[in-house]
Design a protein around this motif. Structure first.
Motif, PDB file in Angstrom:
ATOM      1  N   CYS A 131      39.868  33.403  51.875  1.00 20.17           N
ATOM      2  CA  CYS A 131      39.363  34.686  51.389  1.00 20.17           C
ATOM      3  C   CYS A 131      39.776  34.905  49.942  1.00 20.17           C
ATOM      4  O   CYS A 131      40.822  34.428  49.508  1.00 20.17           O
ATOM      5  CB  CYS A 131      39.934  35.849  52.195  1.00 20.17           C
ATOM      6  SG  CYS A 131      39.764  35.719  53.960  1.00 20.17           S
ATOM      7  N   MET A 132      38.959  35.673  49.247  1.00 17.57           N
ATOM      8  CA  MET A 132      39.326  36.151  47.922  1.00 17.57           C
ATOM      9  C   MET A 132      39.408  37.663  48.010  1.00 17.57           C
ATOM     10  O   MET A 132      38.524  38.307  48.595  1.00 17.57           O
ATOM     11  CB  MET A 132      38.286  35.738  46.880  1.00 17.57           C
ATOM     12  CG  MET A 132      38.684  36.128  45.474  1.00 17.57           C
ATOM     13  SD  MET A 132      37.592  35.387  44.246  1.00 17.57           S
ATOM     14  CE  MET A 132      36.525  36.771  43.947  1.00 17.57           C
ATOM     15  N   ASP A 134      39.194  41.501  47.013  1.00 18.17           N
ATOM     16  CA  ASP A 134      38.469  42.448  46.167  1.00 18.17           C
ATOM     17  C   ASP A 134      39.322  43.707  46.186  1.00 18.17           C
ATOM     18  O   ASP A 134      39.225  44.527  47.098  1.00 18.17           O
ATOM     19  CB  ASP A 134      37.067  42.701  46.725  1.00 18.17           C
ATOM     20  CG  ASP A 134      36.270  43.682  45.885  1.00 18.17           C
ATOM     21  OD1 ASP A 134      36.881  44.426  45.066  1.00 18.17           O
ATOM     22  OD2 ASP A 134      35.038  43.726  46.046  1.00 18.17           O
ATOM     23  N   GLN A 137      37.481  47.235  46.026  1.00 19.90           N
ATOM     24  CA  GLN A 137      36.847  47.664  47.279  1.00 19.90           C
ATOM     25  C   GLN A 137      37.815  47.648  48.465  1.00 19.90           C
ATOM     26  O   GLN A 137      37.447  48.041  49.571  1.00 19.90           O
ATOM     27  CB  GLN A 137      35.653  46.757  47.593  1.00 19.90           C
ATOM     28  CG  GLN A 137      34.561  46.784  46.549  1.00 19.90           C
ATOM     29  CD  GLN A 137      33.861  48.122  46.485  1.00 19.90           C
ATOM     30  OE1 GLN A 137      33.614  48.757  47.497  1.00 19.90           O
ATOM     31  NE2 GLN A 137      33.539  48.566  45.273  1.00 19.90           N
ATOM     32  N   ARG A 139      39.081  45.058  50.192  1.00 23.33           N
ATOM     33  CA  ARG A 139      38.620  44.179  51.261  1.00 23.33           C
ATOM     34  C   ARG A 139      38.743  42.735  50.788  1.00 23.33           C
ATOM     35  O   ARG A 139      39.054  42.463  49.638  1.00 23.33           O
ATOM     36  CB  ARG A 139      37.181  44.486  51.652  1.00 23.33           C
ATOM     37  CG  ARG A 139      36.203  44.228  50.547  1.00 23.33           C
ATOM     38  CD  ARG A 139      34.801  44.561  50.944  1.00 23.33           C
ATOM     39  NE  ARG A 139      33.887  44.056  49.919  1.00 23.33           N
ATOM     40  CZ  ARG A 139      32.607  43.988  50.061  1.00 23.33           C
ATOM     41  NH1 ARG A 139      32.038  44.377  51.170  1.00 23.33           N
ATOM     42  NH2 ARG A 139      31.860  43.518  49.097  1.00 23.33           N
ATOM     43  N   TYR A 140      38.494  41.801  51.702  1.00 23.24           N
ATOM     44  CA  TYR A 140      38.493  40.393  51.322  1.00 23.24           C
ATOM     45  C   TYR A 140      37.127  39.805  51.616  1.00 23.24           C
ATOM     46  O   TYR A 140      36.428  40.230  52.531  1.00 23.24           O
ATOM     47  CB  TYR A 140      39.600  39.588  52.007  1.00 23.24           C
ATOM     48  CG  TYR A 140      39.860  39.905  53.461  1.00 23.24           C
ATOM     49  CD1 TYR A 140      39.063  39.382  54.472  1.00 23.24           C
ATOM     50  CD2 TYR A 140      40.927  40.717  53.831  1.00 23.24           C
ATOM     51  CE1 TYR A 140      39.317  39.653  55.800  1.00 23.24           C
ATOM     52  CE2 TYR A 140      41.191  40.995  55.168  1.00 23.24           C
ATOM     53  CZ  TYR A 140      40.375  40.457  56.137  1.00 23.24           C
ATOM     54  OH  TYR A 140      40.630  40.736  57.460  1.00 23.24           O
ATOM     55  N   ASN A 141      36.743  38.854  50.766  1.00 21.97           N
ATOM     56  CA  ASN A 141      35.471  38.161  50.915  1.00 21.97           C
ATOM     57  C   ASN A 141      35.757  36.713  51.294  1.00 21.97           C
ATOM     58  O   ASN A 141      36.587  36.060  50.665  1.00 21.97           O
ATOM     59  CB  ASN A 141      34.682  38.211  49.596  1.00 21.97           C
ATOM     60  CG  ASN A 141      34.344  39.646  49.204  1.00 21.97           C
ATOM     61  OD1 ASN A 141      33.828  40.409  50.005  1.00 21.97           O
ATOM     62  ND2 ASN A 141      34.668  40.010  47.975  1.00 21.97           N
ATOM     63  N   PHE A 142      35.065  36.245  52.314  1.00 23.92           N
ATOM     64  CA  PHE A 142      35.295  34.877  52.785  1.00 23.92           C
ATOM     65  C   PHE A 142      34.714  33.860  51.817  1.00 23.92           C
ATOM     66  O   PHE A 142      33.664  34.080  51.196  1.00 23.92           O
ATOM     67  CB  PHE A 142      34.714  34.696  54.188  1.00 23.92           C
ATOM     68  CG  PHE A 142      35.524  35.374  55.244  1.00 23.92           C
ATOM     69  CD1 PHE A 142      36.618  34.748  55.799  1.00 23.92           C
ATOM     70  CD2 PHE A 142      35.214  36.664  55.654  1.00 23.92           C
ATOM     71  CE1 PHE A 142      37.392  35.378  56.765  1.00 23.92           C
ATOM     72  CE2 PHE A 142      35.992  37.303  56.608  1.00 23.92           C
ATOM     73  CZ  PHE A 142      37.074  36.661  57.154  1.00 23.92           C
ATOM     74  N   LEU A 143      35.419  32.729  51.708  1.00 30.18           N
ATOM     75  CA  LEU A 143      35.034  31.626  50.838  1.00 30.18           C
ATOM     76  C   LEU A 143      34.918  30.344  51.668  1.00 30.18           C
ATOM     77  O   LEU A 143      35.453  30.271  52.766  1.00 30.18           O
ATOM     78  CB  LEU A 143      36.100  31.391  49.758  1.00 30.18           C
ATOM     79  CG  LEU A 143      36.479  32.568  48.867  1.00 30.18           C
ATOM     80  CD1 LEU A 143      37.700  32.225  48.041  1.00 30.18           C
ATOM     81  CD2 LEU A 143      35.301  32.940  47.973  1.00 30.18           C
ATOM     82  N   LYS A 144      34.266  29.324  51.098  1.00 28.22           N
ATOM     83  CA  LYS A 144      34.177  28.031  51.774  1.00 28.22           C
ATOM     84  C   LYS A 144      35.454  27.226  51.587  1.00 28.22           C
ATOM     85  O   LYS A 144      35.775  26.365  52.397  1.00 28.22           O
ATOM     86  CB  LYS A 144      32.990  27.234  51.256  1.00 28.22           C
ATOM     87  CG  LYS A 144      31.666  27.839  51.668  1.00 28.22           C
ATOM     88  CD  LYS A 144      30.500  26.977  51.237  1.00 28.22           C
ATOM     89  CE  LYS A 144      29.212  27.739  51.420  1.00 28.22           C
ATOM     90  NZ  LYS A 144      28.304  27.207  52.324  1.00 28.22           N
TER      91      LYS A 144
END
Length: 149
Positions: A131-132, A134, A137, A139-144
């Motif tokens: 995750c990265m 944010d 916001q 929250r976390y955004n999933f990454l590959k």
């Protein structure tokens, strides 16, 4: 001897094990010492090799069991990779039999409120989640995958 679970990491990693007086030991590449084998330590040592061998982070940038003070309790982040003297990547390692779920993400998110790492990894050695953060916001955004050094 303890049966070693095949993890979802490169087979090229050199993870050192030894048997002594009916106990299995695993060598910690960062701490430079033998530890009593646990499934979580098996995962942790693979993650360390992944961070160094595949992503290019230096041994000196990696800290283990970093204290995280949360509401008077002393918790520890399994692995923290530092960049410019600040937490950059935090990793939560679980034993292979532990299912990664929302509770696991809540745990690392609580730790990250204190540490402020830009990237998070949660793994049981078989399933890896990246995750990265944010921070705006909240929250976390999933990454590959995690970023290379």
């Amino acid at each position: 001897m303890t049966e070693l679970v095949q993890l979802n990491f490169s087979e090229k990693y050199q993870i050192r094990l030894k048997q002594s007086q009916d106990k299995l030991y695993i060598f910690c590449f960062i701490r430079k010492k033998w530890l009593v084998y646990t499934p979580e330590e098996w995962v942790r040592q693979h993650v360390i090799r992944y961070l160094i061998d595949d992503l290019g982070y230096s041994i000196s940038a990696i800290a283990l069991e970093v204290p995280v003070p949360i509401t008077g309790m002393r918790k520890r982040a399994d692995i923290v990779v530092y960049q410019n003297a600040k937490p950059y990547i935090m990793v939560e390692c679980k034993a292979p039999k532990v299912v990664i779920n929302q509770t696991t993400f809540d745990q690392i998110a609580r730790y990250n409120i204190v540490l402020g790492s830009q990237f998070l990894m949660v793994t049981n050695g078989i399933n890896h989640f990246y995750c990265m953060m944010d921070f705006e916001q909240k929250r976390y955004n999933f990454l590959k995958q995690l970023p290379k050094k």
